[in-house]
Enzyme design. Sequence first.
Site, short mmCIF file in Angstrom:
data_model
loop_
_atom_site.label_atom_id
_atom_site.label_comp_id
_atom_site.label_asym_id
_atom_site.label_seq_id
_atom_site.Cartn_x
_atom_site.Cartn_y
_atom_site.Cartn_z
N CYS A 298 -3.97 3.11 21.66
CA CYS A 298 -4.05 4.44 21.07
C CYS A 298 -2.63 4.98 20.92
O CYS A 298 -1.68 4.19 20.89
CB CYS A 298 -4.94 5.38 21.90
SG CYS A 298 -4.33 5.70 23.57
N ASN B 35 -1.51 6.17 25.21
CA ASN B 35 -1.98 5.26 26.28
C ASN B 35 -2.27 6.00 27.59
O ASN B 35 -2.12 5.45 28.68
CB ASN B 35 -0.98 4.11 26.52
CG ASN B 35 -1.52 2.98 27.41
OD1 ASN B 35 -0.76 2.32 28.11
ND2 ASN B 35 -2.81 2.76 27.40
N CYS C 131 -5.09 8.54 27.35
CA CYS C 131 -6.46 9.08 27.18
C CYS C 131 -7.42 8.01 26.68
O CYS C 131 -8.21 7.45 27.44
CB CYS C 131 -6.45 10.28 26.23
SG CYS C 131 -5.42 11.65 26.82
N ARG C 132 -7.39 7.73 25.37
CA ARG C 132 -8.44 6.87 24.79
C ARG C 132 -8.34 5.41 25.17
O ARG C 132 -9.36 4.79 25.54
CB ARG C 132 -8.41 7.00 23.26
CG ARG C 132 -8.83 8.36 22.76
CD ARG C 132 -8.46 8.57 21.32
NE ARG C 132 -7.02 8.63 21.15
CZ ARG C 132 -6.38 8.67 20.00
NH1 ARG C 132 -7.07 8.62 18.87
NH2 ARG C 132 -5.07 8.74 19.95
N SER C 133 -7.14 4.80 25.07
CA SER C 133 -7.08 3.35 25.31
C SER C 133 -7.29 2.97 26.78
O SER C 133 -7.96 1.96 27.04
CB SER C 133 -5.82 2.72 24.72
OG SER C 133 -4.64 3.24 25.28
N ASP D 293 -8.79 11.95 19.08
CA ASP D 293 -7.79 12.21 20.12
C ASP D 293 -8.20 13.45 20.94
O ASP D 293 -8.28 14.55 20.38
CB ASP D 293 -6.44 12.44 19.42
CG ASP D 293 -5.31 12.59 20.41
OD1 ASP D 293 -5.58 12.71 21.62
OD2 ASP D 293 -4.15 12.60 19.96
P1 4NP Z 1 -4.16 9.11 23.60
O1 4NP Z 1 -3.97 10.70 23.58
O2 4NP Z 1 -3.47 8.59 22.37
O3 4NP Z 1 -5.65 8.96 23.53
O4 4NP Z 1 -3.57 8.61 24.89
C1 4NP Z 1 -2.70 11.28 23.45
C2 4NP Z 1 -1.89 11.42 24.56
C3 4NP Z 1 -0.65 12.02 24.44
C4 4NP Z 1 -0.23 12.48 23.22
C5 4NP Z 1 -1.04 12.34 22.10
C6 4NP Z 1 -2.27 11.74 22.23
N1 4NP Z 1 1.02 13.14 23.10
O5 4NP Z 1 1.34 13.61 22.00
O6 4NP Z 1 1.78 13.21 24.08
#
Ligand code: 4NP
Length: 157
Positions: A7, A10, A12-14, A123
């Site tokens: 994602c 790294n 939240c989703r992945s 997200d």
């Molecule tokens: P992820 O979510 O891609 O599912 O891990 C996010 C985590 C952090 C950020 C964006 C999305 N960020 O902009 O810091």
Amino acid sequence: MRVLFVCLGNICRSPSAEAVFRALVAERGHSSIIQTDSAGTGAWHVGNPPDERAQLVGRQYGYEMSDLRARQVMSEDFQEFDFILAMDNSNYRNLKRMRPDAGRAQLAMMMAFAGRPNEEVPDPYYGDLSDYETVFDMLKPAAEGLLDHILNEMKHD
Ligand code: 4NP
């Protein structure tokens, strides 16, 4: 067989996808043949454990993910892994762009394995706990479809 979930951050989703998939792999007795990892296209959270909200909701769903640490995806991952699963269209485009010619990994959208090829795992980072629940609700059927696909592919190798 090695499977990488990707994602943006790294955190939240992945890692959630990795936690859901590895639990399923363990439950079905395939942990010795299927290895998992996750990574982000971005580097902001490298070395960090999953977001507290992902860990909290994950625990409610029965997934422990506090052992996971964020890292950034690298072009070498296309050699190291058999499957690379993107959570959204942006992740997919970025991965496609960095894929080396010799890369052997099969790149796909995660939700394709739930029969929803055009769907993104949204997200949840700027959302609330219900958005994390949505993520886990989406990931479960996709993880099941992915494992069935991998086991089927291994049978025909
Ligand atoms: P992820 O979510 O891609 O599912 O891990 C996010 C985590 C952090 C950020 C964006 C999305 N960020 O902009 O810091």
